[in-house]
Design a protein around this motif. Structure first.
Motif, PDB file in Angstrom:
ATOM      1  N   UNK A 179     -32.986 -13.283  49.587  1.00 21.83           N
ATOM      2  CA  UNK A 179     -32.708 -11.858  49.516  1.00 21.83           C
ATOM      3  C   UNK A 179     -31.753 -11.889  48.560  1.00 21.83           C
ATOM      4  N   UNK A 180     -31.851 -10.927  47.388  1.00 21.49           N
ATOM      5  CA  UNK A 180     -30.856 -10.659  46.220  1.00 21.49           C
ATOM      6  C   UNK A 180     -30.123  -9.327  46.406  1.00 21.49           C
ATOM      7  N   UNK A 188     -25.386 -17.001  41.970  1.00 22.86           N
ATOM      8  CA  UNK A 188     -25.787 -15.501  42.247  1.00 22.86           C
ATOM      9  C   UNK A 188     -25.643 -15.062  43.592  1.00 22.86           C
ATOM     10  N   UNK A 189     -25.490 -13.706  43.958  1.00 18.14           N
ATOM     11  CA  UNK A 189     -25.356 -13.244  45.276  1.00 18.14           C
ATOM     12  C   UNK A 189     -26.710 -13.243  46.025  1.00 18.14           C
ATOM     13  N   UNK A 190     -27.092 -14.334  46.339  1.00 15.75           N
ATOM     14  CA  UNK A 190     -28.526 -14.581  46.980  1.00 15.75           C
ATOM     15  C   UNK A 190     -28.535 -15.267  48.520  1.00 15.75           C
ATOM     16  N   UNK A 191     -29.229 -14.432  49.101  1.00 13.43           N
ATOM     17  CA  UNK A 191     -28.894 -14.818  50.887  1.00 13.43           C
ATOM     18  C   UNK A 191     -30.199 -15.770  51.028  1.00 13.43           C
ATOM     19  N   UNK A 195     -35.787 -10.696  60.320  1.00 19.50           N
ATOM     20  CA  UNK A 195     -34.507 -10.924  59.784  1.00 19.50           C
ATOM     21  C   UNK A 195     -34.651 -10.131  58.232  1.00 19.50           C
ATOM     22  N   UNK A 196     -35.727 -10.132  57.759  1.00 19.56           N
ATOM     23  CA  UNK A 196     -35.816  -9.327  56.473  1.00 19.56           C
ATOM     24  C   UNK A 196     -35.912  -7.789  56.592  1.00 19.56           C
ATOM     25  N   UNK A 197     -36.241  -7.523  57.932  1.00 15.16           N
ATOM     26  CA  UNK A 197     -36.175  -6.121  58.246  1.00 15.16           C
ATOM     27  C   UNK A 197     -34.693  -5.668  58.437  1.00 15.16           C
ATOM     28  N   UNK A 223     -36.670 -11.860  47.135  1.00  9.06           N
ATOM     29  CA  UNK A 223     -37.032 -12.577  46.005  1.00  9.06           C
ATOM     30  C   UNK A 223     -38.079 -13.248  46.278  1.00  9.06           C
ATOM     31  N   UNK A 224     -38.138 -14.222  47.280  1.00 10.60           N
ATOM     32  CA  UNK A 224     -38.987 -14.965  47.566  1.00 10.60           C
ATOM     33  C   UNK A 224     -39.335 -14.813  49.225  1.00 10.60           C
TER      34      UNK A 224
END
Length: 287
Positions: free
Chosen positions: A45-46, A106-109, A128-130, A156-157
């Protein structure tokens, strides 16, 4: 116990080593087969800057600086007890991990979910994505109320299928192999020591103890030692000859006297020399 002692004991008791290896292989295979497989699903997640900070027509990806602190705060929020409790209610055997993507600045989770089934891992990943944008919005609503001033997120993916990973199964098999191997070494040391003590007791039995001397069987009387000769079972020292008792009768005196026939005296005659010579020739030489 040193390594060379272990090698020597293994050569002597090779059958213990063979049994231990077979047991270790069986235990490793059993642990690998009985351990349930683990399925893993990941997603990234970005975080994007607020719309108010991006001018119209500019690319928001060029203004990602300063959002890493927001990622750290979001990691703490998603790793809290409330989110974990909801995950346990959905899949009790599932686990997840939320970290800042280590391969980029980068701020990527990074979200990593593990479950005993593929569907369970995907279900927790979707949950978790929700929850991520909701938690991000809830954190910022306490600070600002304007939606154009809040940080947003974008997926992102995301894995479409949870892949099976054998790390847990391999770990269980290795633990079983190492455990049985240690038990085999302990058993080898104990068995080798016990058998060696048993062999030593056989060699040093009741008739072979003490300076290598053997005791005569019961009921057997050894002859008296003779000067200059040490019989079997003797201490090897020369014993003095037996004492001579003067009061014992000699063989000559102990014989009974027998009457000897009287020999008539020889008469002197002219033929006496001839008769004496004839008698001398008839005598048998004594040995």
């Amino acid at each position: 116990m040193q390594l060379r002692d272990v090698v020597s004991a293994g050569r002597r008791r090779w059958w213990v080593v063979v049994i231990g290896v077979l047991c270790a292989l069986g235990a490793g295979y059993g642990a690998y087969a009985t351990t349930p497989p683990t399925y893993e699903a990941t997603a990234t997640v970005l975080l994007l800057p607020p719309r108010a900070t991006v001018e119209e027509g500019d690319n928001p990806l060029l203004q990602l600086g300063g959002l890493n602190e927001a990622v750290d705060v979001l990691v703490l929020e998603l790793s809290g007890q409330d989110v974990r409790r909801r995950v346990e209610e959905l899949q009790p055997d599932a686990s997840y991990e939320v970290v800042n993507e280590p391969s980029t600045s980068s701020p990527v989770l990074l979200l990593t979910v593990r479950g005993v089934t593929s569907q369970g891992a995907l279900q927790i990943r979707d949950e978790l994505l929700t929850t991520t944008p909701k938690s991000l919005s809830a954190l910022q609503s306490k600070i600002t109320s304007g939606s154009d001033q809040q940080i947003t997120s974008r997926v992102v993916s995301s894995d479409k299928v949870a892949e099976s990973v054998g790390r847990d199964r391999v770990r269980s098999a290795l633990i079983a192999l190492v455990g049985v191997g240690v038990l085999t070494l302990i058993a080898l040391s104990m068995i080798d020591s016990a058998l060696r003590r048993r062999a030593e007791r056989r060699l040093t039995g009741p008739g072979r103890r003490g300076r290598g001397r053997t005791s005569p069987p019961s009921g057997v009387v050894l002859p008296p030692p003779v000067q200059g000769h040490a019989p079997g079972g003797h201490d090897g020292k020369l014993s003095p000859p037996p004492p001579v008792h003067d009061d014992l009768p000699s063989p000559e005196t102990s014989r009974p006297e027998t009457a000897r026939p009287e020999t008539p005296p020889l008469q002197s005659s002219p033929d006496a020399p001839k008769a004496t010579s004839a008698l001398r020739d008839r005598r048998v030489p004594q040995p």
